[in-house]
Design a protein around this motif. Structure first.
Motif, PDB file in Angstrom:
ATOM      1  N   GLY A  91       5.596  15.121   1.204  1.00  0.00           N
ATOM      2  CA  GLY A  91       5.831  14.425   2.459  1.00  0.00           C
ATOM      3  C   GLY A  91       6.842  13.303   2.313  1.00  0.00           C
ATOM      4  O   GLY A  91       7.779  13.178   3.122  1.00  0.00           O
TER       5      GLY A  91
ATOM      6  N   PHE B 100      -1.975   7.911   3.593  1.00  0.00           N
ATOM      7  CA  PHE B 100      -2.408   9.219   3.105  1.00  0.00           C
ATOM      8  C   PHE B 100      -3.905   9.243   2.804  1.00  0.00           C
ATOM      9  O   PHE B 100      -4.412  10.152   2.148  1.00  0.00           O
ATOM     10  CB  PHE B 100      -1.626   9.603   1.841  1.00  0.00           C
ATOM     11  CG  PHE B 100      -0.161   9.793   2.084  1.00  0.00           C
ATOM     12  CD1 PHE B 100       0.335  10.993   2.578  1.00  0.00           C
ATOM     13  CD2 PHE B 100       0.735   8.763   1.838  1.00  0.00           C
ATOM     14  CE1 PHE B 100       1.692  11.165   2.816  1.00  0.00           C
ATOM     15  CE2 PHE B 100       2.101   8.928   2.063  1.00  0.00           C
ATOM     16  CZ  PHE B 100       2.576  10.136   2.559  1.00  0.00           C
TER      17      PHE B 100
ATOM     18  N   SER C 154       3.225  15.148  10.594  1.00  0.00           N
ATOM     19  CA  SER C 154       3.223  13.774  10.086  1.00  0.00           C
ATOM     20  C   SER C 154       4.612  13.340   9.610  1.00  0.00           C
ATOM     21  O   SER C 154       5.045  12.211   9.877  1.00  0.00           O
ATOM     22  CB  SER C 154       2.207  13.627   8.954  1.00  0.00           C
ATOM     23  OG  SER C 154       2.455  14.568   7.930  1.00  0.00           O
ATOM     24  N   SER C 155       5.348  14.218   8.928  1.00  0.00           N
ATOM     25  CA  SER C 155       6.675  13.843   8.418  1.00  0.00           C
ATOM     26  C   SER C 155       7.672  13.639   9.549  1.00  0.00           C
ATOM     27  O   SER C 155       8.449  12.672   9.550  1.00  0.00           O
ATOM     28  CB  SER C 155       7.191  14.913   7.454  1.00  0.00           C
ATOM     29  OG  SER C 155       6.391  14.980   6.297  1.00  0.00           O
TER      30      SER C 155
ATOM     31  N   VAL D  71       1.277  13.975  -0.986  1.00  0.00           N
ATOM     32  CA  VAL D  71       2.068  12.742  -0.888  1.00  0.00           C
ATOM     33  C   VAL D  71       3.508  12.974  -1.342  1.00  0.00           C
ATOM     34  O   VAL D  71       4.456  12.588  -0.658  1.00  0.00           O
ATOM     35  CB  VAL D  71       1.423  11.611  -1.715  1.00  0.00           C
ATOM     36  CG1 VAL D  71       2.274  10.352  -1.651  1.00  0.00           C
ATOM     37  CG2 VAL D  71       0.007  11.331  -1.216  1.00  0.00           C
TER      38      VAL D  71
ATOM     39  N   TYR E 228       1.286   3.925  -2.184  1.00  0.00           N
ATOM     40  CA  TYR E 228       0.690   5.032  -1.432  1.00  0.00           C
ATOM     41  C   TYR E 228      -0.528   5.640  -2.148  1.00  0.00           C
ATOM     42  O   TYR E 228      -1.054   6.653  -1.702  1.00  0.00           O
ATOM     43  CB  TYR E 228       1.725   6.151  -1.236  1.00  0.00           C
ATOM     44  CG  TYR E 228       2.955   5.753  -0.470  1.00  0.00           C
ATOM     45  CD1 TYR E 228       2.927   5.616   0.919  1.00  0.00           C
ATOM     46  CD2 TYR E 228       4.168   5.541  -1.125  1.00  0.00           C
ATOM     47  CE1 TYR E 228       4.067   5.268   1.625  1.00  0.00           C
ATOM     48  CE2 TYR E 228       5.319   5.192  -0.421  1.00  0.00           C
ATOM     49  CZ  TYR E 228       5.258   5.056   0.948  1.00  0.00           C
ATOM     50  OH  TYR E 228       6.383   4.713   1.647  1.00  0.00           O
TER      51      TYR E 228
ATOM     52  N   CYS F 284      -5.089  12.791   1.026  1.00  0.00           N
ATOM     53  CA  CYS F 284      -4.117  13.874   1.183  1.00  0.00           C
ATOM     54  C   CYS F 284      -3.387  14.116  -0.133  1.00  0.00           C
ATOM     55  O   CYS F 284      -2.806  13.181  -0.702  1.00  0.00           O
ATOM     56  CB  CYS F 284      -3.110  13.519   2.272  1.00  0.00           C
ATOM     57  SG  CYS F 284      -1.746  14.699   2.410  1.00  0.00           S
TER      58      CYS F 284
END
Length: 490
Positions: free
Chosen positions: A435, A422, A296-297, A432, A412, A429
């Motif tokens: 990431g 997220f 994802s990053s 956070v 977020y 998730c």
């Protein structure tokens, strides 16, 4: 077994299943959400799009509504495509939709659902999310990994300096950098099997994400056995398990007091007895962090640069900010906090290119959503991309406009259901902080130390922005751009 034989057996069981379904279907009418016409046996499986499923589901939702029913083989599925209804699922009725449906691969690869993402909702999951938030990825712990980020960025700078003026594969560079940051933070610097476990987990991820029609029929699980697929998955899992056991043993024998990595913390908590954990729980969490933390990053960083190369004015504004804020050759944590515009660029990148569909939920009991009956054990998909491009919420929803987040309270945190990079609720998730820190430092440093241009006379309007979906989306073609060294400026 021969393909024709497998096909014959599958056809026979599908016919039996259809007959059984017709006989046992309840006579009580249900007020299910609307949906497209379905075919016998397969239902709506033929409507699934493996390349961009979020776009295809959004197109269907435009015709059938923001809450839509699909029959995917044996599984009744509801697709949510608006912020209002995402709030209903992820906040108002979150406790009822807190479970995740299981699959054969998730059970095999993640030690019978021992990871955070696939664990059933209950005391174990609550304790583990608290552990991740307060210890593994607290703000203090994330800052302690700064030396890793600096090491890996220095390595990237050397590569870019040597490549100055020539096109590079930006995806490969970024993926390796993020892989190294995540794996070093998780496994530590002494881990001899770091590259081996990364390669193995990516092979596992490819298998995990591959389309398998038999996943849509409980009655056909045996086909994975007779076709040899389950044996392949078990072999893959066994190979990874051997590596993970070796990593755990290595950490138990070489505790690092100066830089406690995530495996060290997990083993310490397990040995303390504060949370009931086994080695399998630790290994499942390690796998999940390596898989989710890297993909994802790196995808976010690549998309941010795609959008900035597509929009040179945004690139110039972001570079001007970082070069005006930073003094010297090193970007500090205090500098990152002052980079307001770059934070807007990252937010807008995650709005358009974040995780397109949240991991499926499953309701524990019958309920009503937006006036429609949702029977227990229905799979629920929240199309977060559709929420993030909802025209009733966003002006010019498909345009890349970082300024839309100026003076905006949208964050977020998972409290704004038009922006869910997220997720939200009990299954949000918990990584956070980690990431975002990786993404912010990478983008800021790459903009500060280098100028960038497209290769071979390519114009911004020529950049291919089509996408393909994995865990998140990636550009259909890896980004190729040319770094121009700014070293002489210092």
């Amino acid at each position: 077994m021969e393909p024709f034989t497998i096909f014959s057996i599958v056809s026979f069981f599908l016919i039996l299943y259809t007959c059984w379904a017709l006989v046992t279907t309840t006579k009580t009418p249900r007020n299910l959400p609307p949906g497209p016409p379905k075919l016998p046996i397969i239902g709506h499986i033929h409507l699934l799009d493996k390349i961009t499923p979020h776009r295809n589901l959004r197109n269907l939702a435009q015709k059938y509504g923001p809450i839509m029913h699909l029959q995917l083989g044996q599984f009744s599925t509801v697709v949510i495509s608006s912020p209002r209804l995402a709030r209903e699922i992820l906040k108002i009725q979150d406790i009822n939709f807190a479970d995740k449906p299981t699959t054969t691969t998730s059970q095999i690869f993640f030690y019978q659902g021992a990871s955070i993402g696939w664990a059933p909702y209950g005391s174990y999951l609550i304790q583990m999310k608290k552990l991740v938030t307060l210890q593994l990825f607290s703000a203090k712990k994330v800052r302690s990994f700064s030396y890793i980020r600096e090491d890996e960025l220095t390595r990237v700078f050397k590569f870019l300096e040597s490549s100055s003026g020539a096109p590079i594969n930006f995806r490969d560079m970024t993926k390796e950098m993020v892989n190294n940051i995540v794996s070093r933070a998780t496994l530590g610097d002494i881990c001899q099997d770091r590259q081996l476990i990364i390669d193995s987990t990516y092979a596992m991820l490819k298998s995990f994400n591959s389309f398998n029609v038999f996943n849509y029929y409980r009655c056909l699980n045996f086909v994975n056995v007779i076709s040899g697929k389950k044996a392949q998955w078990l072999k893959m899992h066994k190979e990874v398990d051997v590596i993970l056991e070796r990593i755990l043993k290595e950490h138990k024998n070489n505790l690092n007091q100066d830089h406690e990595d995530i495996v060290d913390i997990l083993l310490r908590v397990k040995d303390s007895g504060d949370i009931v954990m086994t080695n399998d729980h630790v290994k499942a969490i390690i796998l999940e962090l390596l898989l989710a933390g890297t993909s994802s990053s790196s995808m976010t960083i690549e998309w941010a640069f795609c959008e900035m190369m597509k929009n040179p004015k945004i690139m110039k504004k972001a570079q001007s900010e970082v070069r005006g804020v930073v003094k010297g050759n090193t970007i500090t944590e205090a500098d990152i906090q002052r980079l307001d515009y770059i934070k807007l660029v990252i937010k807008e990148t995650m709005r358009l290119h974040g995780v397109p569909i949240l991991l499926p939920r499953e309701n524990q009991k019958d309920c009503i959503v937006d006036g429609y009956d949702i029977p227990a054990k229905t799979r629920v998909l929240v199309n977060s991309w559709a929420c993030a491009t909802d025209p009733d919420t966003w002006e010019n929803p498909y345009s890349f406009i970082p300024e839309r987040f100026e003076n905006s309270s949208i964050s977020y945190s998972g409290d704004d259901f038009e922006f869910l990079p997220f997720g939200a609720g009990r299954r949000m998730c918990p990584g956070v902080n980690f990431g975002l820190s990786t993404v912010e430092h990478a983008i800021a440093n790459l903009l500060y130390h280098f100028n960038w241009k497209l290769p071979d006379g390519l114009k911004p309007d020529d950049l291919d922005m089509r996408e393909v979906t994995a865990i998140s989306t990636v550009p259909i073609q890896p980004l190729r751009i040319v770094p121009i060294s700014m070293k002489e400026a210092y």
